[in-house]
Design an enzyme around this catalytic site. Structure first.
Site, PDB file in Angstrom:
ATOM      1  N   SER A  85       1.106  -1.357   0.225  1.00 16.72           N
ATOM      2  CA  SER A  85       0.082   0.078  -0.048  1.00 16.72           C
ATOM      3  C   SER A  85       0.693   0.778   0.210  1.00 16.72           C
ATOM      4  CB  SER A  85      -0.748   0.036   0.983  1.00 16.72           C
ATOM      5  OG  SER A  85      -1.972  -0.391   1.279  1.00 16.72           O
ATOM      6  N   LYS A  88       0.075   3.679  -2.579  1.00 16.44           N
ATOM      7  CA  LYS A  88      -0.815   5.133  -2.181  1.00 16.44           C
ATOM      8  C   LYS A  88      -0.166   6.570  -2.634  1.00 16.44           C
ATOM      9  CE  LYS A  88      -4.362   1.720  -0.801  1.00 16.44           C
ATOM     10  NZ  LYS A  88      -4.476   0.959  -0.159  1.00 16.44           N
ATOM     11  N   SER A 150      -5.648   3.587   4.302  1.00 19.17           N
ATOM     12  CA  SER A 150      -5.523   2.879   3.344  1.00 19.17           C
ATOM     13  C   SER A 150      -6.356   2.295   2.409  1.00 19.17           C
ATOM     14  CB  SER A 150      -4.514   1.897   3.908  1.00 19.17           C
ATOM     15  OG  SER A 150      -3.747   1.077   2.823  1.00 19.17           O
TER      16      SER A 150
END
Length: 409
Positions: A85, A88, A150
């Site tokens: 993640s 991102k 997230s």
């Protein structure tokens, strides 16, 4: 081209001590009082820096100074790893850049499509934000959901809003990554779930974090938000250091079974900011412990100095055949250096300039190089450029200088 080296004392924003000066009004015939004994240097300043507290259970890690981009310590910094993640952060960078270009806006209504809901929502194994399917939310709210919670669903919805599809958005991610200097990264999706060919490196991620902080501080500020609520669900930021260390204000966590537990952190203490990256650790707590240790080590043993401001005159070498006889030279952007604490006064600077310069000279033209050394090792260097243009002199001056140059040669 023959170069001549001109050594000079480093004059930075912090003044150096040059020793005791003359006492005002003191007579030359007077016997000066005995000098006070000099204070001994700190013992630790003469000792080598201890090794960085290397995370024992991670795949790759590093500590970077934000101001200079210098890697202070690290292992496997260019090895390919899955970013999970932390992807991102790249998604945030693309969104901020597209907002800055006027192509999208913070208050745009972003739809949580069925595709985004099915691929990244509560029915999946990954983290999600919980925006209702087929409903809209302001882009800024959707992005905060992606950053703080997230949310994979939010990342997909944002990608579709910006570029039409995840695949098209990934093309933007790769284009911006190349611009940032992320030479070994390749993105396939906006969220970081496992996908073939979706890879990066610890070094590239540190460059990305540095770029987001530098280029889009408003977007970066979302990373310090500790919790966010969507509908009836409030979720905390998974970066545990936001609660443990008040100097930490980002950046992003990541986890998949393939990537392990990852954390990219940034903290600012005083005027200094550091970035750490820990990839493939064994637990949520361990990645925080390892990152905290790296931050403490970096702040304890290193400091960054601004040696020269942009456009400050560092030298005025002679110019032949010019309307002016001298050209002012300096650095086009501030020259910064990161070095071990306590060694700033031991730095030395030198300039390499051509033996002769001949007009015309354009403003901004590279003239030479300034180098800063510490214990004989170059720790920083930058081009010296002309701060002013120097046009050609008149016919008779050029003729006269031709004669002088021939004579001197």
């Amino acid at each position: 081209m023959r170069l001549r080296s001109l050594s000079f004392i480093v004059l930075a924003s912090a003044s150096l001590a040059f020793g005791a000066g003359f006492a005002p009004g003191a007579g030359f015939a007077q016997t000066p009082p005995p000098a006070a004994p000099a204070a001994p240097a700190a013992l630790s300043d003469s000792l080598p820096i201890p090794d960085a507290p290397a995370p024992k259970t991670s795949k790759a890690w590093l500590v970077m100074d934000y101001a200079t981009g210098q890697i202070l310590a690290g292992e496997n910094v260019d090895a390919l790893v899955e970013p999970a993640s932390i992807t991102k952060v790249m998604t945030s960078y693309v969104i901020a850049a597209e907002i800055a270009a006027g192509k999208i806006h913070r208050n745009d209504p972003v739809r949580m499509t069925e595709h985004a809901w099915r691929e990244g929502g509560a029915g999946t194994d990954g983290s999600y934000s919980g925006f209702e399917v087929n409903q809209t939310a302001p882009l800024e709210q959707m992005e905060i959901g992606m950053v703080v919670q997230s949310g994979n669903d939010a990342a997909i919805a944002l990608a579709e809003h910006v570029a039409g599809s995840e695949a098209a958005f990934a093309q933007l991610m790769n284009a911006y990554a190349k611009k940032i200097g992320m030479t070994r990264s390749h993105f396939v999706n906006p969220h970081g779930l496992h996908a073939e060919g979706h890879v990066t490196t610890a070094h590239d991620l540190a460059l990305l974090g540095r770029a987001l902080i530098r280029d889009f501080p408003d977007a970066y500020a979302y990373n310090r938000i500790k919790e966010f609520t969507v509908g009836p669900i409030t979720q905390p930021n998974r970066n545990l250091l936001l609660w443990r260390d008040p100097s930490v204000d980002g950046i992003k966590t990541g986890h998949t079974s393939a990537a392990g537990y990852c954390l990219m952190t940034s903290a600012k203490r005083g005027d200094q900011r550091l970035i750490t990256v820990v990839m493939g650790d064994v637990s949520e707590n361990q990645r925080a412990v390892d990152s905290q240790a790296l931050l403490n080590w970096g702040f304890r043993f290193y400091e960054t100095h601004r040696l020269y401001e942009a456009n400050r005159v560092l030298a005025s070498p002679k110019v032949w055949k010019g309307a002016a006889d001298l050209v002012r030279v300096g650095v086009a952007s501030p020259l910064l250096v990161t070095a071990q604490r306590g060694k700033y006064s031991r730095m030395k600077a030198s300039m390499e300039l051509p033996r002769s310069l001949t007009a015309p000279i354009a403003k901004g033209q590279r003239i030479g190089t300034v180098k800063v050394t510490l214990d004989g090792k170059v720790v920083a260097q930058a081009p010296l450029v002309a701060l002013d243009a120097v046009e050609e002199g008149g016919f008779f001056k050029r003729l006269w200088h031709d004669l002088l140059m021939w004579w001197e040669s």
